[in-house]
Design an enzyme around this catalytic site. Structure first.
Site, PDB file in Angstrom:
ATOM      1  CE1 TYR A  58      -3.116  -2.949   0.093  1.00  0.00           C
ATOM      2  CE2 TYR A  58      -3.564  -2.521   2.389  1.00  0.00           C
ATOM      3  CZ  TYR A  58      -3.783  -3.256   1.247  1.00  0.00           C
ATOM      4  OH  TYR A  58      -4.685  -4.296   1.267  1.00  0.00           O
ATOM      5  N   GLY A 208     -24.018  -1.266  -4.258  1.00  0.00           N
ATOM      6  CA  GLY A 208     -24.658  -1.525  -5.550  1.00  0.00           C
ATOM      7  C   GLY A 208     -26.122  -1.139  -5.607  1.00  0.00           C
TER       8      GLY A 208
HETATM    9  N1  LIG Z   1      -6.546  -8.541   0.541  1.00  0.00           N
HETATM   10  C1  LIG Z   1      -6.749  -7.821  -0.518  1.00  0.00           C
HETATM   11  O1  LIG Z   1      -6.458  -8.216  -1.655  1.00  0.00           O
HETATM   12  C2  LIG Z   1      -7.376  -6.472  -0.362  1.00  0.00           C
HETATM   13  C3  LIG Z   1      -7.836  -5.766  -1.488  1.00  0.00           C
HETATM   14  C4  LIG Z   1      -8.424  -4.513  -1.266  1.00  0.00           C
HETATM   15  C5  LIG Z   1      -8.523  -4.007   0.013  1.00  0.00           C
HETATM   16  N2  LIG Z   1      -8.044  -4.707   1.078  1.00  0.00           N
HETATM   17  C6  LIG Z   1      -8.166  -4.199   2.462  1.00  0.00           C
HETATM   18  O2  LIG Z   1      -9.530  -3.992   2.720  1.00  0.00           O
HETATM   19  C7  LIG Z   1      -9.748  -2.652   3.180  1.00  0.00           C
HETATM   20  C8  LIG Z   1     -11.114  -2.191   2.727  1.00  0.00           C
HETATM   21  O3  LIG Z   1     -11.260  -2.371   1.330  1.00  0.00           O
HETATM   22  P1  LIG Z   1     -11.515  -1.172   0.323  1.00  0.00           P
HETATM   23  O4  LIG Z   1     -10.834   0.052   0.823  1.00  0.00           O
HETATM   24  O5  LIG Z   1     -11.180  -1.667  -1.025  1.00  0.00           O
HETATM   25  O6  LIG Z   1     -13.070  -1.031   0.351  1.00  0.00           O
HETATM   26  P2  LIG Z   1     -14.120  -0.317   1.336  1.00  0.00           P
HETATM   27  O7  LIG Z   1     -13.537  -0.134   2.673  1.00  0.00           O
HETATM   28  O8  LIG Z   1     -15.373  -1.098   1.192  1.00  0.00           O
HETATM   29  O9  LIG Z   1     -14.378   1.053   0.608  1.00  0.00           O
HETATM   30  C9  LIG Z   1     -13.502   2.140   0.690  1.00  0.00           C
HETATM   31  C10 LIG Z   1     -14.113   3.261  -0.133  1.00  0.00           C
HETATM   32  O10 LIG Z   1     -15.339   3.671   0.471  1.00  0.00           O
HETATM   33  C11 LIG Z   1     -15.279   5.041   0.828  1.00  0.00           C
HETATM   34  N3  LIG Z   1     -15.903   5.146   2.170  1.00  0.00           N
HETATM   35  C12 LIG Z   1     -15.412   4.723   3.357  1.00  0.00           C
HETATM   36  N4  LIG Z   1     -16.296   4.947   4.349  1.00  0.00           N
HETATM   37  C13 LIG Z   1     -17.373   5.526   3.771  1.00  0.00           C
HETATM   38  C14 LIG Z   1     -18.601   6.003   4.280  1.00  0.00           C
HETATM   39  N5  LIG Z   1     -18.914   5.907   5.578  1.00  0.00           N
HETATM   40  N6  LIG Z   1     -19.492   6.558   3.402  1.00  0.00           N
HETATM   41  C15 LIG Z   1     -19.197   6.642   2.087  1.00  0.00           C
HETATM   42  N7  LIG Z   1     -18.037   6.210   1.539  1.00  0.00           N
HETATM   43  C16 LIG Z   1     -17.133   5.657   2.389  1.00  0.00           C
HETATM   44  C17 LIG Z   1     -13.832   5.414   0.831  1.00  0.00           C
HETATM   45  O11 LIG Z   1     -13.668   6.748   0.397  1.00  0.00           O
HETATM   46  P3  LIG Z   1     -13.222   7.922   1.434  1.00  0.00           P
HETATM   47  O12 LIG Z   1     -11.741   7.795   1.592  1.00  0.00           O
HETATM   48  O13 LIG Z   1     -13.644   9.162   0.724  1.00  0.00           O
HETATM   49  O14 LIG Z   1     -13.975   7.683   2.701  1.00  0.00           O
HETATM   50  C18 LIG Z   1     -13.253   4.473  -0.187  1.00  0.00           C
HETATM   51  O15 LIG Z   1     -13.345   5.005  -1.478  1.00  0.00           O
HETATM   52  C19 LIG Z   1      -8.559  -1.881   2.592  1.00  0.00           C
HETATM   53  O16 LIG Z   1      -8.306  -0.694   3.304  1.00  0.00           O
HETATM   54  C20 LIG Z   1      -7.456  -2.882   2.724  1.00  0.00           C
HETATM   55  O17 LIG Z   1      -6.940  -2.861   4.038  1.00  0.00           O
HETATM   56  C21 LIG Z   1      -7.479  -5.924   0.911  1.00  0.00           C
END
Ligand SMILES: NC(=O)c1ccc[n+]([C@@H]2O[C@H](COP(=O)([O-])OP(=O)(O)OC[C@H]3O[C@@H](n4cnc5c(N)ncnc54)[C@H](OP(=O)(O)O)[C@@H]3O)[C@@H](O)[C@H]2O)c1
Length: 280
Positions: A58, A208
């Site tokens: 990251y 979605g």
């Molecule tokens: N193992 C893997 O391959 C893998 C892959 C992807 C991610 N991850 C891990 O999983 C974590 C979460 O996944 P993710 O970041 O892809 O998805 P997520 O947490 O579902 O979504 C993050 C997105 O949602 C927005 N967001 C967050 N809180 C919100 C709220 N209360 N209201 C509206 N929008 C909101 C964020 O934008 P803002 O910044 O504007 O809030 C960001 O664009 C990552 O941080 C990482 O640690 C792991």
């Protein structure tokens, strides 16, 4: 917030924080405002979150460095879960590299960046099709035997890969994509639940069409004076006692909203309706 114990000795709140979004665009380079990112990390801890998920990739390195700068020396009980096994070649590019020798280098580098003697939870980011999976998992087992890793987790695995990993090492968590719009890992989640393995759903905030007016999330959100994203998190927490969502954000306001979602109690009917709408 209720708790889950990872690997019999790491008790954590069931909602963690994903630290992937505290970097630049394309999860590349530093964030626009590193001081704000550190303020966010302090707020994570103040809000009682004690599981932070990150990875060497990251930034690369940026997320781990910011965590150490903001939070080291770490408060008692804070679990930092990091990962190795991907390379970065540019914004949005994530080639896999889970060769044993490379995983060992990555783990050493994460230990240095995070200023730790031992990483509480080290996850293999993804299987690498060019490397036998047992070799990659075997490298993590060796790191554990050397005392550099307390617990081993895997990520982006099929049921077969999970079974293969469990023959080599005790797997305490699985991190797969799972949310109300993507339930492909249902079989893996069920296996985790049966074995008491923590299941860390990534991209938990996807909503979605269920968030559209009249959709199952929209309806429940109105009933609970919440947002569809909060209801999506509440549904994940209700789906399984081993579920450990790690929503990621770069905003303190969104972080606070996400933590507040742990206070939403969906009725059994709502859980069922959202569940069946998400599979429809
Ligand atoms: N193992 C893997 O391959 C893998 C892959 C992807 C991610 N991850 C891990 O999983 C974590 C979460 O996944 P993710 O970041 O892809 O998805 P997520 O947490 O579902 O979504 C993050 C997105 O949602 C927005 N967001 C967050 N809180 C919100 C709220 N209360 N209201 C509206 N929008 C909101 C964020 O934008 P803002 O910044 O504007 O809030 C960001 O664009 C990552 O941080 C990482 O640690 C792991």
């Amino acid at each position: 917030m209720d708790t889950f114990t990872i690997g019999a000795d790491l008790k954590v709140q069931r909602l963690g924080f994903g630290a992937m979004r505290i970097t630049g665009d394309g999860i590349w380079g530093p964030p626009d405002d590193p001081e704000e990112a550190k303020r966010l990390l302090h707020r994570v801890v103040e809000l009682g979150i004690d599981l932070i998920d990150t990875a060497d990739s990251y930034g690369p390195e940026v997320s781990e460095n910011l965590i150490a700068e903001a939070l080291h020396p770490y408060p008692d009980g804070l679990v930092i879960a990091t990962k190795g096994g991907l390379r970065r070649t540019g914004p949005g590019q994530w080639p896999r590299d889970a060769r044993p020798e490379r995983l060992k280098e990555c783990c050493e580098a994460s230990l240095r960046r995070l200023k730790l003697d031992r990483i509480d939870l080290y996850q293999l980011h993804s299987p690498d099709p060019r490397v036998p999976y047992e070799d990659s998992v075997g490298a993590l087992k060796e790191l554990q035997d050397e005392g550099k890793i307390r617990h081993v987790g895997v990520s982006n695995v099929s049921l077969e890969e999970l079974a293969q990993a469990r023959e080599i090492v005790e797997v305490v968590t699985v991190q797969n994509r799972y949310n109300v719009t993507d339930r492909h890992s249902e079989d893996v989640l069920d296996a985790c639940e049966e074995a008491g393995i923590g299941f860390i759903p990534w991209y938990p905030l996807a909503t979605g069409r269920l968030a559209e007016p009249g959709g199952a999330l929209d309806q429940a959100a109105r009933a609970h004076d919440a947002t569809p994203a909060q209801v999506a998190l509440a549904w994940l927490l209700a789906r399984s006692p081993v579920m450990l969502p790690i929503p990621g954000t770069s905003s303190v306001e969104h972080l606070e909203e996400n933590v507040a979602a742990t206070g939403i109690e969906l009725s059994p009917d709502e859980v069922r309706e959202i569940g069946s709408a998400s599979q429809g």
